[in-house]
Design a protein around this motif. Structure first.
Motif, short mmCIF file in Angstrom:
data_model
loop_
_atom_site.label_atom_id
_atom_site.label_comp_id
_atom_site.label_asym_id
_atom_site.label_seq_id
_atom_site.Cartn_x
_atom_site.Cartn_y
_atom_site.Cartn_z
N TYR A 54 0.88 -1.17 0.00
CA TYR A 54 0.00 0.00 0.00
C TYR A 54 0.92 1.22 0.00
CZ TYR A 54 -3.02 -3.66 1.98
OH TYR A 54 -3.70 -4.83 2.20
N LEU A 72 -7.92 -1.59 0.89
CA LEU A 72 -8.85 -2.69 0.58
C LEU A 72 -10.22 -2.29 1.12
CD1 LEU A 72 -6.98 -6.05 1.40
CD2 LEU A 72 -7.67 -5.22 -0.85
N HIS A 126 -14.46 -6.02 3.71
CA HIS A 126 -14.66 -7.40 3.25
C HIS A 126 -14.38 -8.36 4.39
CE1 HIS A 126 -10.26 -7.15 3.22
NE2 HIS A 126 -10.25 -8.48 3.24
N LEU A 158 -1.90 -12.95 8.93
CA LEU A 158 -1.35 -11.71 8.37
C LEU A 158 -0.11 -11.29 9.14
CD1 LEU A 158 -2.00 -9.13 6.46
CD2 LEU A 158 -2.78 -8.10 8.60
N LEU A 163 -4.73 -1.74 9.19
CA LEU A 163 -5.85 -2.69 9.22
C LEU A 163 -6.89 -2.23 10.25
CD1 LEU A 163 -7.13 -5.49 8.53
CD2 LEU A 163 -5.70 -6.46 10.34
N VAL A 194 -8.64 -1.83 4.82
CA VAL A 194 -7.29 -1.30 4.98
C VAL A 194 -7.30 0.18 4.60
CG1 VAL A 194 -4.88 -1.46 4.21
CG2 VAL A 194 -6.23 -3.54 4.51
N ARG A 240 3.15 0.84 3.14
CA ARG A 240 3.00 -0.26 4.10
C ARG A 240 3.01 -1.58 3.33
NH1 ARG A 240 -2.11 -2.54 6.06
NH2 ARG A 240 -1.78 -3.67 8.00
N THR A 274 2.44 -5.74 3.77
CA THR A 274 1.96 -6.81 4.64
C THR A 274 1.97 -8.12 3.84
OG1 THR A 274 -0.38 -6.65 3.99
CG2 THR A 274 0.35 -5.19 5.77
N SER A 316 -0.27 -11.55 3.55
CA SER A 316 -1.42 -12.36 3.95
C SER A 316 -1.20 -13.78 3.45
CB SER A 316 -2.73 -11.89 3.30
OG SER A 316 -2.89 -10.51 3.35
N PHE A 336 -3.41 -17.13 3.00
CA PHE A 336 -4.79 -17.59 3.04
C PHE A 336 -4.82 -19.11 3.00
CE2 PHE A 336 -4.80 -13.50 0.76
CZ PHE A 336 -5.69 -12.78 1.55
C1 OGA Z 1 -6.44 -9.29 3.03
C2 OGA Z 1 -6.40 -8.28 4.10
C3 OGA Z 1 -5.06 -6.78 5.44
C4 OGA Z 1 -3.79 -5.97 5.37
O1 OGA Z 1 -5.40 -9.46 2.36
O2 OGA Z 1 -7.51 -9.92 2.87
O3 OGA Z 1 -7.41 -8.05 4.72
O4 OGA Z 1 -3.59 -5.22 6.33
N1 OGA Z 1 -5.22 -7.68 4.36
O5 OGA Z 1 -3.04 -6.10 4.40
#
Ligand code: OGA
Ligand code: NI
Length: 335
Positions: free
Chosen positions: A195, A207, A210, A219, A226, A267, A275, A277, A279, A281
């Motif tokens: 981001y 984001l 969701h 994460l 977040l 987000v 930033r 991050t 994730s 899944f």
């Molecule tokens: C995602 C999400 C949060 C973040 O990837 O579904 O919610 O802080 N990411 O990147």
């Protein structure tokens, strides 16, 4: 490729296509920190742990996991290599860039750039991870250490996820081994999210609101951005050093027959700092049959959802989320 945010330099204004409608943009009001998000210590007594995790997933749908056994150095290295990826020259990033949602390893921007009307302030490198030997060849070759850092990390995340799924199934009262160890029944997908700093965070979202579609998401983050929705209020999740933020996805909510909650989150962006991050899944395989666990169904506790195949859910999840509809509604049984 020019759609990627991380190829643009010195943006002074937010382009119109990134400005959220007034009701959904973050605005300027300060979002309070979520002070009581549960912190779960994986070294605690296992009988207590199951209950702590279930309580956290009922109440918040989120928890921060500490003492999880993944080495600190590994966490530092994966975040570092993730950041380095987005600093690569444009021609290196172009190798993985694609708009095609059917391509499972790719660099993309926003959510579904070609179909959506408004865009989110995020670039993401996404790829499958499990089993590693099947997928690692589709990962980026640059930065040169990318594969050797992300590979062992993805194995650690997979082991940790199995441990969490066992604790959850135990806490729900399901039979031991409810979540099978058969690796072909699961997929692990990684998204390295970037981001970039944004000229006006009050107008944009990294984001949208969701909940995740999967079973579990782990994460890794080191900076705030977040936010979770609790009782209609947005609350910021403060990063704890070396912790994972774990949340349960729609699929686990359905399997638990609504006992656990997949909580909505979003987000927000930052004016000064980019930033990054990561994730991870945990998905069931595409052909997995999803339904409320039989062991949880009783006369006074009927199934809340009909059964369906995970692959079909994946398709409806995307369209429903983009249209701001609850993706679970179409699978709910009328009681
Ligand atoms: C995602 C999400 C949060 C973040 O990837 O579904 O919610 O802080 N990411 O990147
Ligand atoms: Ni999410």
């Amino acid at each position: 490729m020019e759609k990627l945010l991380s190829t643009k330099r010195d943006m002074k204004f937010v382009p119109e296509a990134y400005i959220m409608p007034p009701g959904t943009r973050p605005g300027n009001s300060k979002v309070p920190i979520c002070e009581n998000i549960p912190v779960i210590d994986l070294k605690a007594d296992p009988t207590k742990l199951s209950h702590q995790i279930i309580d956290a997933c009922k109440e918040f749908g989120f928890f921060q996991l500490i003492n999880h056994g993944v080495p600190e150095k590994m966490l530092k290295d994966v975040l570092e290599v993730g950041k380095e990826y987005f600093k690569l020259p444009d021609e290196d990033k172009a190798i993985m860039f694609s708009d095609d949602t059917n391509q499972s390893s790719r660099l993309q921007t926003s959510m579904d750039y070609t179909k959506e009307q408004l865009h989110y302030w995020r670039d993401a490198l996404k790829h499958p991870c499990h089993p590693l030997e099947k997928h690692i060849q589709s990962w980026p070759q640059k930065p040169p250490q990318y594969r050797e850092v992300m590979g062992p990390y993805s194995i650690e995340v997979w082991k940790l996820s199995l441990c969490l799924l066992d604790l959850i199934s135990n806490g729900l009262g399901l039979e031991p081994g409810f979540f099978s160890r058969e690796s072909e029944e699961f997929e692990v997908r990684m998204s390295v999210n970037h981001y970039p700093a944004c000229p006006d965070p009050s107008l944009t979202l990294g984001l949208p609101k969701h909940a995740d579609v999967d079973l579990l998401t782990l994460l890794l983050q080191e900076m705030n951005g977040l936010q979770i929705l609790k009782h209609g209020q947005w609350l910021a999740v403060e990063p704890l050093p070396n912790a994972f933020v774990v949340n349960i996805g729609h699929t686990l909510e359905i399997i638990s027959n609504g006992k656990l909650n997949s909580v909505e989150h979003r987000v927000v962006t930052n004016q000064k700092l980019g930033r990054t991050t990561i994730s991870s899944f945990i998905f069931p395989s595409h052909s997995y049959k999803i339904e409320p666990a039989k062991g949880l169904i009783k006369d006074d506790c009927p199934p809340l959802y009909r059964e369906f195949i995970f692959k079909d859910f994946l398709a409806t999840y995307v369209t429903d989320t983009c249209q701001r509809k609850s993706p679970l509604d179409r699978y709910k049984l009328k009681l």
